[in-house]
Design an enzyme around this catalytic site. Structure first.
Site, PDB file in Angstrom:
ATOM      1  NE  ARG A 106      34.351  39.437  31.540  1.00 20.55           N
ATOM      2  CZ  ARG A 106      34.278  38.112  31.510  1.00 20.55           C
ATOM      3  NH1 ARG A 106      35.373  37.383  31.358  1.00 20.55           N
ATOM      4  NH2 ARG A 106      33.129  37.491  31.605  1.00 20.55           N
ATOM      5  CG  HIS A 154      29.490  37.329  35.397  1.00 20.01           C
ATOM      6  ND1 HIS A 154      29.187  38.006  34.234  1.00 20.01           N
ATOM      7  CD2 HIS A 154      30.216  36.232  35.008  1.00 20.01           C
ATOM      8  CE1 HIS A 154      29.706  37.368  33.206  1.00 20.01           C
ATOM      9  NE2 HIS A 154      30.323  36.297  33.639  1.00 20.01           N
ATOM     10  CG  ASP A 210      33.153  31.072  39.506  1.00 22.41           C
ATOM     11  OD1 ASP A 210      33.860  30.599  38.596  1.00 22.41           O
ATOM     12  OD2 ASP A 210      33.029  32.311  39.686  1.00 22.41           O
ATOM     13  NE  ARG A 242      27.105  34.777  29.672  1.00 22.09           N
ATOM     14  CZ  ARG A 242      28.332  35.241  29.942  1.00 22.09           C
ATOM     15  NH1 ARG A 242      29.237  34.430  30.442  1.00 22.09           N
ATOM     16  NH2 ARG A 242      28.636  36.511  29.769  1.00 22.09           N
TER      17      ARG A 242
HETATM   18  N1   CP Z   1      31.509  32.679  32.144  1.00 28.55           N
HETATM   19  C1   CP Z   1      32.188  33.679  31.552  1.00 28.55           C
HETATM   20  O1   CP Z   1      31.898  34.877  31.719  1.00 28.55           O
HETATM   21  O2   CP Z   1      33.172  33.265  30.720  1.00 28.55           O
HETATM   22  P1   CP Z   1      34.290  34.148  30.036  1.00 28.55           P
HETATM   23  O3   CP Z   1      35.200  34.645  31.123  1.00 28.55           O
HETATM   24  O4   CP Z   1      34.974  33.224  29.085  1.00 28.55           O
HETATM   25  O5   CP Z   1      33.631  35.317  29.337  1.00 28.55           O
HETATM   26  N1  NVA Z   2      34.487  34.480  39.255  1.00 28.15           N
HETATM   27  C1  NVA Z   2      35.129  34.348  37.971  1.00 28.15           C
HETATM   28  C2  NVA Z   2      34.109  34.293  36.883  1.00 28.15           C
HETATM   29  C3  NVA Z   2      34.678  34.132  35.495  1.00 28.15           C
HETATM   30  C4  NVA Z   2      33.619  34.114  34.457  1.00 28.15           C
HETATM   31  C5  NVA Z   2      36.085  35.507  37.766  1.00 28.15           C
HETATM   32  O1  NVA Z   2      35.724  36.637  38.089  1.00 28.15           O
HETATM   33  O2  NVA Z   2      37.202  35.289  37.293  1.00 28.15           O
END
Ligand code: CP
Ligand code: NVA
Length: 319
Positions: free
Chosen positions: A115, A142, A236, A304
């Site tokens: 990530r 994502h 989101d 997930r």
């Molecule tokens: N939705 C999601 O990716 O959540 P986190 O940021 O908690 O991993």
């Molecule tokens: N769009 C958000 C998603 C988090 C899971 C971010 O990138 O912070």
């Protein structure tokens, strides 16, 4: 369509999960099918050790709850183990090249989940390493989230027909959602403020996929148009990780993009509300919607786990 007994058209041949546009619709359906099977087995107390002895390195340059916990719990349930590597603790954070990191990790572990900020870093890990790389979120995409979202849609609707409305920022989640829906033939209408729409090259990939599947893609700045008759509504946060400083200025453009009871009333009666989480109640969604009868956010979050397990099993089993 019964995905539990889905018969793949071809063997699963992707080596990584970098972006959903690299996957065939058949591969996406294989992931969801396996995720549904693993979910059913887990509920029956069965945890097949598909990844016995395998190790997943998890590099995090951004915060996470769901992604971290689902990968870590998931690989444990599959008989393997995970290593949490905060990018500020490992040498990557002090400037060691991605290429060297990829080569070193490839000598020690069986897969990498990352990530981070730049999509190119994820692609480079795959390019220079020799083990599967999984994109656990970048500024652009994502994909893991969207596999769980599509699985959730299927569980509630029984197919991938109908329309999903995405309301809000044209961010990483929106980008991957466009491609995921387009791959499976699900119509998607995305309503984003002017200047905050989806990434143009990802949108082009989604449109190319939609040509094949027959999915209808609409990009608008009118949330009511997007929500009209929708089977699912998704939102989101308005400021993603890394955008915190500019949030105040950005929010000015988003006030009419809140998912609230009025917007839900334009959707089908059995509309489901989806959100990748974490959510900001009172901003992109009202409390009565996210905690109300249409919301399926905790099934979505649970999925997930099952989707991640399916991805790891398909990518890492024979590595
Ligand atoms: N939705 C999601 O990716 O959540 P986190 O940021 O908690 O991993
Ligand atoms: N769009 C958000 C998603 C988090 C899971 C971010 O990138 O912070």
């Amino acid at each position: 369509m019964d995905l539990l007994s889905y018969k793949p058209k071809n063997a699963f041949s992707s080596k990584h999960l970098l972006r959903l546009s690299n996957y065939t619709s058949d591969e996406i359906l294989q992931v969801i099918s396996l995720a549904l099977k693993l979910k059913k087995q887990l509920k029956e107390g069965l945890m097949p050790p598909i990844l016995a002895g395998k190790i997943l390195a998890m590099i995090f340059a951004k915060s996470s709850t769901r992604t971290r916990v689902s990968f870590e719990a998931g690989i444990y349930q599959l008989g393997g183990t995970a290593q949490f590597l905060s990018s500020s603790d490992i040498q990557l954070g002090r400037g060691e090249p991605i290429s060297d990191t990829a080569k070193v990790l490839s000598r020690m572990v069986d897969g990498i989940m990352i990530r981070t900020f730049a999509q190119s870093d994820v692609e480079d890990l795959a390019k220079f390493g020799s083990i599967p790389v999984i994109n656990g979120l970048t500024d652009l995409l994502h994909p893991c989230q969207i596999l769980a979202d599509l699985m959730t849609y299927y569980e509630y609707k029984g197919s991938f027909s109908g329309k999903l409305a995405y309301i809000g920022d044209g961010n990483n989640v929106a980008n991957s959602l466009l491609v995921g829906c387009a791959k499976l033939g699900l119509d998607i209408s995305a309503a984003c403020p002017k200047g905050y729409g989806p990434n143009s090259s990802v949108l082009a990939a989604a449109k190319a996929a939609a040509e094949v599947s027959g999915s209808n893609i609409v990009i608008t700045d009118d949330p009511k148009e997007a929500a009209d008759g929708a089977d699912a509504v998704y939102t989101d946060v308005w400021a993603s990780m890394g955008q915190e400083q500019d949030a105040k200025e950005k929010y000015r453009h988003f006030t009419k993009y809140q998912v609230n009871a009025e917007l839900i009333s334009l959707c089908k009666d059995d509309v489901i509300f989806l959100h990748c989480l974490p959510a900001h109640r009172g901003e992109e969604v009202t409390e009565d919607v996210i905690d109300g009868p249409h919301s399926v956010i905790f099934d979505e979050a649970e999925n997930r786990l099952h989707a991640q397990k399916a991805v790891m099993a398909l990518l890492m089993k024979d590595k």
